[in-house]
Design a protein around this motif. Structure first.
Motif, mmCIF file in Angstrom:
data_model
loop_
_atom_site.group_PDB
_atom_site.id
_atom_site.type_symbol
_atom_site.label_atom_id
_atom_site.label_comp_id
_atom_site.label_asym_id
_atom_site.label_seq_id
_atom_site.Cartn_x
_atom_site.Cartn_y
_atom_site.Cartn_z
ATOM 1 N N HIS A 28 61.867 70.461 55.215
ATOM 2 C CA HIS A 28 60.774 70.961 54.785
ATOM 3 C C HIS A 28 60.646 72.499 55.515
ATOM 4 O O HIS A 28 60.403 73.437 54.632
ATOM 5 C CB HIS A 28 59.628 70.001 55.374
ATOM 6 C CG HIS A 28 58.214 71.030 55.549
ATOM 7 N ND1 HIS A 28 58.023 71.746 56.288
ATOM 8 C CD2 HIS A 28 57.196 70.851 54.342
ATOM 9 C CE1 HIS A 28 56.681 72.313 56.117
ATOM 10 N NE2 HIS A 28 56.370 71.741 54.877
ATOM 11 N N ASP A 29 61.150 72.316 56.705
ATOM 12 C CA ASP A 29 61.251 73.768 57.415
ATOM 13 C C ASP A 29 62.179 74.965 56.963
ATOM 14 O O ASP A 29 61.850 76.165 57.234
ATOM 15 C CB ASP A 29 61.411 73.522 59.018
ATOM 16 C CG ASP A 29 60.268 72.664 59.563
ATOM 17 O OD1 ASP A 29 59.052 72.587 58.754
ATOM 18 O OD2 ASP A 29 60.372 72.183 60.596
ATOM 19 N N ARG A 31 62.441 75.708 53.916
ATOM 20 C CA ARG A 31 62.105 76.179 52.667
ATOM 21 C C ARG A 31 61.525 77.505 53.093
ATOM 22 O O ARG A 31 61.363 78.406 52.267
ATOM 23 C CB ARG A 31 61.340 75.279 51.993
ATOM 24 C CG ARG A 31 62.078 74.129 51.467
ATOM 25 C CD ARG A 31 61.200 72.912 51.002
ATOM 26 N NE ARG A 31 61.876 71.974 50.636
ATOM 27 C CZ ARG A 31 62.801 71.863 49.375
ATOM 28 N NH1 ARG A 31 62.667 72.546 48.448
ATOM 29 N NH2 ARG A 31 63.496 70.768 49.434
ATOM 30 N N GLY A 32 60.863 77.496 54.411
ATOM 31 C CA GLY A 32 60.457 79.001 54.775
ATOM 32 C C GLY A 32 60.990 79.704 55.675
ATOM 33 O O GLY A 32 60.483 80.871 56.087
ATOM 34 N N ALA A 33 62.266 79.070 56.006
ATOM 35 C CA ALA A 33 63.002 79.849 57.253
ATOM 36 C C ALA A 33 63.423 81.440 56.664
ATOM 37 O O ALA A 33 63.418 82.260 57.476
ATOM 38 C CB ALA A 33 63.867 78.972 57.505
ATOM 39 N N GLU A 35 62.133 83.460 54.644
ATOM 40 C CA GLU A 35 61.267 84.523 54.580
ATOM 41 C C GLU A 35 60.636 84.974 55.996
ATOM 42 O O GLU A 35 60.071 85.845 56.096
ATOM 43 C CB GLU A 35 59.879 83.870 53.760
ATOM 44 C CG GLU A 35 59.932 84.875 52.325
ATOM 45 C CD GLU A 35 58.720 84.256 51.606
ATOM 46 O OE1 GLU A 35 57.561 83.958 52.091
ATOM 47 O OE2 GLU A 35 58.858 83.864 50.200
ATOM 48 N N ALA A 36 60.496 83.864 56.849
ATOM 49 C CA ALA A 36 60.099 83.970 58.189
ATOM 50 C C ALA A 36 61.237 84.597 59.034
ATOM 51 O O ALA A 36 60.854 84.821 60.321
ATOM 52 C CB ALA A 36 59.675 82.727 58.817
ATOM 53 N N GLU A 38 63.975 83.561 60.205
ATOM 54 C CA GLU A 38 64.467 82.808 61.314
ATOM 55 C C GLU A 38 66.069 82.673 61.434
ATOM 56 O O GLU A 38 66.452 82.113 62.332
ATOM 57 C CB GLU A 38 63.730 81.264 61.116
ATOM 58 C CG GLU A 38 62.369 81.274 61.359
ATOM 59 C CD GLU A 38 61.840 80.237 61.064
ATOM 60 O OE1 GLU A 38 60.605 80.065 61.186
ATOM 61 O OE2 GLU A 38 62.304 78.944 60.630
ATOM 62 N N HIS A 65 65.036 77.900 64.859
ATOM 63 C CA HIS A 65 63.782 77.100 64.621
ATOM 64 C C HIS A 65 62.624 77.472 65.194
ATOM 65 O O HIS A 65 62.945 77.520 66.480
ATOM 66 C CB HIS A 65 64.164 75.572 64.449
ATOM 67 C CG HIS A 65 63.116 74.921 63.938
ATOM 68 N ND1 HIS A 65 61.861 74.352 64.740
ATOM 69 C CD2 HIS A 65 62.887 74.076 62.618
ATOM 70 C CE1 HIS A 65 61.174 73.708 63.785
ATOM 71 N NE2 HIS A 65 61.738 73.594 62.616
#
Ligand code: C2E
Ligand code: CA
Ligand code: CA
Ligand code: CA
Length: 274
Positions: A28-29, A31-33, A35-36, A38, A65
């Motif tokens: 889940h995490d 998927r946004g990493a 763009e963020a 990270e 993370h």
């Protein structure tokens, strides 16, 4: 009695359940990493054995993370391969690595390619575009593939490897010796380099099998005219041994741990002074 029953049930379950939950959360995490922001890369030096000259760096991916801190690529890359995110993440790695390397002196940058990237469309076009955008000469890029990339659909994969090599990019066979049929791949595709898996180098002191395997791969490389890199060299004893075997380059904590982009300049100065 009810509570006891539940306890007995849980005796077997929590570990697996926890593993599945953690994997699910990471999936889940992830998927946004991207763009963020990270992800970042670290770079590990590669050194020639005859001259102890620095030849380049391998780019290694790191995920910071927001709550767990650094997650190991050994943990998140298999998840990204399963959910397909390794394709955009791998593209980010390649573009970022090429643009970092373009500002260094004339050295190679090695980038890992996942088998999943070979099954995605447009890999060759993406590599072409990354090189052009960074202004990096193709000869300075080395792509590392493991034999699992060659397992299925090997005709199509070999064709892509030829196209990549046609660009002027170098291609290495990573983690050599750990798979089932490594030797046959050396006949099917002209690799520029064989990287001897660090599980052999790390056990040279206690395993006569590892000694024999490292010797054999090094001489195979010299017969085929392929460079051989010993991975995971941590001690002077390991260094002396792989040099004596005829390996051409080494990578490992002995010469340097992976470092962030900002420290590459200092690593270059330090190693060039050795
Ligand atoms: P790899 O490609 O075999 O990379 C070498 C690994 O060995 C790296 O672990 C590196 O930090 C570690 N290493 C190097 N020298 C030593 C040493 O002297 N001692 C010990 N104990 N370890 C050493 P890392 O960075 O944790 O990466 C693990 C694996 O994750 C890589 O193995 C590679 O398969 C994968 N990986 C890392 N970055 C990427 C990436 O950008 N894309 C893909 N597809 N895979 C990646
Ligand atoms: Ca590698
Ligand atoms: Ca490796
Ligand atoms: Ca490995």
């Amino acid at each position: 009695a009810k509570a006891k029953g539940r306890g007995a049930y849980q005796l077997f379950e929590p570990e697996m359940e926890e593993q599945a939950r953690s994997r699910h959360a990471l999936d889940h995490d992830l998927r946004g990493a991207l763009e963020a922001n990270e992800f970042h890369l670290v770079f590990q030096p590669q050194v020639r054995l005859d001259t102890t000259e620095l030849t380049g760096f391998e780019a290694l991916l790191r995920w910071k993370h927001p709550t767990r801190g650094l997650v190991s690529p050994a943990e998140f890359i298999p998840i990204a391969e399963e959910n397909g995110l390794i394709v955009p993440i791998g593209e980010w790695v390649l573009r970022t690595a090429c643009s970092s390397a373009a500002s260094w002196p004339d050295m190679t940058i090695a980038v890992n390619l996942s088998p999943v990237q070979f099954r995605s469309r447009g890999l060759v076009a993406m590599v072409t575009s990354a090189l052009a955008e960074a202004g990096l000469p193709p000869q300075r890029l080395e792509l590392e593939v493991t034999e699992t990339a060659l397992l299925d659909d090997s005709e199509a994969t070999i064709e892509i490897l030829h196209q990549l090599r046609g660009l002027g990019v170098r291609v290495s066979l990573d983690d050599f010796g750990v798979g089932y049929s490594s030797l046959s791949y050396l006949r099917k595709f002209p690799f520029d380099r064989i990287k001897i898996d660090r599980s052999f180098v790390g056990t040279l002191g206690e395993s006569p099998e590892s000694v024999a395997i490292v010797r054999t791969i090094a001489s195979l490389g010299s017969v085929l005219g392929v460079e051989t890199t010993a991975e995971g060299v941590e001690t002077i004893e390991q260094l002396d041994f792989v040099r004596e075997c005829g390996c051409t380059t080494v990578q490992g904590y002995y010469f340097g741990r992976p470092c962030p982009a900002a420290e590459v300049g200092r690593t270059i100065e330090t190693l060039n002074a050795v």
